[in-house]
Motif scaffolding. Structure first.
Motif, short mmCIF file in Angstrom:
data_model
loop_
_atom_site.label_atom_id
_atom_site.label_comp_id
_atom_site.label_asym_id
_atom_site.label_seq_id
_atom_site.Cartn_x
_atom_site.Cartn_y
_atom_site.Cartn_z
N MET A 1 0.94 -1.24 0.11
CA MET A 1 -0.12 -0.09 0.06
C MET A 1 0.93 1.14 -0.09
N ARG A 2 2.11 1.10 0.76
CA ARG A 2 2.87 2.28 0.85
C ARG A 2 3.62 2.80 -0.51
N LEU A 5 0.86 4.39 -2.56
CA LEU A 5 0.71 5.86 -2.37
C LEU A 5 1.99 6.63 -2.86
N ILE A 8 1.36 7.01 -6.37
CA ILE A 8 0.27 8.04 -6.61
C ILE A 8 0.94 9.45 -6.24
N ASP A 39 -3.60 16.32 0.01
CA ASP A 39 -5.07 15.77 -0.32
C ASP A 39 -4.96 14.09 -0.51
N LEU A 40 -3.87 13.82 -1.42
CA LEU A 40 -3.74 12.37 -1.55
C LEU A 40 -3.26 11.43 -0.08
N SER A 42 -3.97 12.55 2.74
CA SER A 42 -5.10 12.55 3.77
C SER A 42 -6.05 11.55 3.52
N HIS A 43 -6.23 11.36 2.14
CA HIS A 43 -7.37 10.36 1.70
C HIS A 43 -6.94 9.00 1.42
N TYR A 44 -5.65 8.72 1.28
CA TYR A 44 -5.25 7.20 0.62
C TYR A 44 -4.32 6.72 1.49
N TYR A 45 -3.63 7.30 2.24
CA TYR A 45 -2.62 6.82 3.03
C TYR A 45 -3.26 5.70 4.10
N VAL A 46 -2.52 4.72 4.20
CA VAL A 46 -2.99 3.32 4.75
C VAL A 46 -3.75 3.53 6.15
#
Length: 128
Positions: A1-2, A5, A8, A39-40, A42-46
């Motif tokens: 996941m990291r 991110l 991204i 924003d990324l 804040s919204h997509y971190y694990v």
């Protein structure tokens, strides 16, 4: 996941606006890159992220690149930094000024420890 991110974020930093007819990439302005990164994360971190914390960290990191004298502090940190400059000390319940090696009591806090033991405005504390 990291890794996802990071991919991204990397894409966002290179992020571009495509102009389909010209098929060319236009780099984003620096402030937009920061906004997209925040924003990324804040919204997509694990895990959940406190936005204020990451923004404060980003500001601190930016200022570190300038010089050793530029710092950012939160309102709470600023209050702590200014307390010694204001001559306030709440541990024993007095406001004071320091001249040379003598502490002069300006006032006591009503009901505080210093008032209970009889310290008065104008008293000088020369030894502890």
């Amino acid at each position: 996941m990291r890794h996802f991110l990071l991919s991204i974020l990397s894409a966002a930093m290179l992020a571009t606006t495509f102009i389909p007819s010209a098929a060319q990439m236009i780099p984003l302005p620096a402030n937009r890159k920061l906004q997209i990164a925040e924003d990324l994360i804040s919204h997509y971190y694990v895990e959940p992220v406190d936005r204020d914390t990451i923004v404060d960290g980003a500001i601190r990191a930016m200022l570190k690149t300038l010089d050793p004298h530029s710092i950012y502090s939160t309102p709470e940190e600023t209050k702590e930094l200014n307390e010694p400059l204001n001559g306030n000390f709440s541990g024993v319940g007095i406001s004071f000024n320091m001249a040379s090696d003598t502490l002069y009591v300006i006032s006591t806090i009503s009901g505080g420890p210093s008032e209970r033991v009889g310290i008065l405005p104008g008293d000088r504390i020369i030894e502890v």
